[in-house]
Motif scaffolding. Sequence first.
Motif, mmCIF file in Angstrom:
data_model
loop_
_atom_site.group_PDB
_atom_site.id
_atom_site.type_symbol
_atom_site.label_atom_id
_atom_site.label_comp_id
_atom_site.label_asym_id
_atom_site.label_seq_id
_atom_site.Cartn_x
_atom_site.Cartn_y
_atom_site.Cartn_z
ATOM 1 N N THR A 82 16.453 -33.204 42.757
ATOM 2 C CA THR A 82 15.517 -34.299 42.538
ATOM 3 C C THR A 82 14.134 -33.712 42.751
ATOM 4 N N ALA A 83 13.257 -33.893 41.782
ATOM 5 C CA ALA A 83 11.943 -33.240 41.849
ATOM 6 C C ALA A 83 10.874 -34.152 41.284
ATOM 7 N N SER A 84 9.639 -33.720 41.457
ATOM 8 C CA SER A 84 8.511 -34.418 40.842
ATOM 9 C C SER A 84 7.505 -33.377 40.381
ATOM 10 N N GLN A 85 6.709 -33.762 39.418
ATOM 11 C CA GLN A 85 5.637 -32.894 38.943
ATOM 12 C C GLN A 85 4.361 -33.694 38.878
ATOM 13 N N GLU A 86 3.343 -33.189 39.529
ATOM 14 C CA GLU A 86 2.018 -33.805 39.501
ATOM 15 C C GLU A 86 1.425 -33.541 38.120
ATOM 16 N N ILE A 87 0.922 -34.585 37.454
ATOM 17 C CA ILE A 87 0.510 -34.454 36.065
ATOM 18 C C ILE A 87 -0.963 -34.765 35.817
ATOM 19 N N ALA A 88 -1.746 -34.927 36.865
ATOM 20 C CA ALA A 88 -3.153 -35.294 36.683
ATOM 21 C C ALA A 88 -3.892 -34.283 35.802
ATOM 22 N N ALA A 89 -3.629 -33.000 35.983
ATOM 23 C CA ALA A 89 -4.310 -31.970 35.195
ATOM 24 C C ALA A 89 -3.849 -31.951 33.739
ATOM 25 N N LEU A 90 -2.715 -32.578 33.456
ATOM 26 C CA LEU A 90 -2.143 -32.565 32.113
ATOM 27 C C LEU A 90 -2.192 -33.948 31.465
ATOM 28 N N ARG A 91 -2.972 -34.835 32.023
ATOM 29 C CA ARG A 91 -3.020 -36.241 31.599
ATOM 30 C C ARG A 91 -3.342 -36.389 30.111
ATOM 31 N N ASP A 92 -4.171 -35.513 29.571
ATOM 32 C CA ASP A 92 -4.549 -35.609 28.151
ATOM 33 C C ASP A 92 -3.379 -35.312 27.214
ATOM 34 N N ARG A 93 -2.285 -34.757 27.714
ATOM 35 C CA ARG A 93 -1.118 -34.436 26.892
ATOM 36 C C ARG A 93 -0.038 -35.514 26.964
ATOM 37 N N LEU A 94 -0.314 -36.593 27.682
ATOM 38 C CA LEU A 94 0.675 -37.639 27.909
ATOM 39 C C LEU A 94 0.251 -38.945 27.253
ATOM 40 N N PRO A 95 1.205 -39.829 26.993
ATOM 41 C CA PRO A 95 0.841 -41.127 26.412
ATOM 42 C C PRO A 95 0.072 -41.980 27.428
ATOM 43 N N ALA A 96 -0.624 -42.976 26.929
ATOM 44 C CA ALA A 96 -1.416 -43.863 27.792
ATOM 45 C C ALA A 96 -0.531 -44.608 28.778
ATOM 46 N N GLU A 97 0.695 -44.882 28.397
ATOM 47 C CA GLU A 97 1.641 -45.598 29.260
ATOM 48 C C GLU A 97 2.747 -44.633 29.681
#
Length: 126
Positions: free
Chosen positions: A74-89
């Motif tokens: 079970t893991a997690s990945q912080e995505i703040a630095a990659l936010r522009d590559r993700l959908p708005a929702e």
Amino acid sequence: MTWHAQIGVICLLASAGIFAVWWIILRMRGDPEKKERERRLRVHRDGRLGDALITEATEDALYYTYSVRGVQYTASQEIAALRDRLPAEPERLIGVATLKYASNNPANSILICEEWSGLRAPSQAA
């Protein structure tokens, strides 16, 4: 060389040595964001592919589970630095995804990095 000159040279060398040690320590500590980016790119470059299930998605992190050689992670990945590559929702990403993990440390995994994404395109019907 007089003893005054010798003491001056010794002080100069000691100062240069202290500066060199200080500089090396600063270089080793580095910037946390830069270290995390390098980790993601290293896992992308050298990692193996696997299947993951994204169980939760927030604005800042993706939470997921996966199995490697019979061991459940079970893991997690912080995505703040990659936010522009993700959908708005980001909650639309919940479901099956592809991950990359380090073969020598399967707990070291990613779902997305600067050069690769294992995220499936969210459905337009949602």
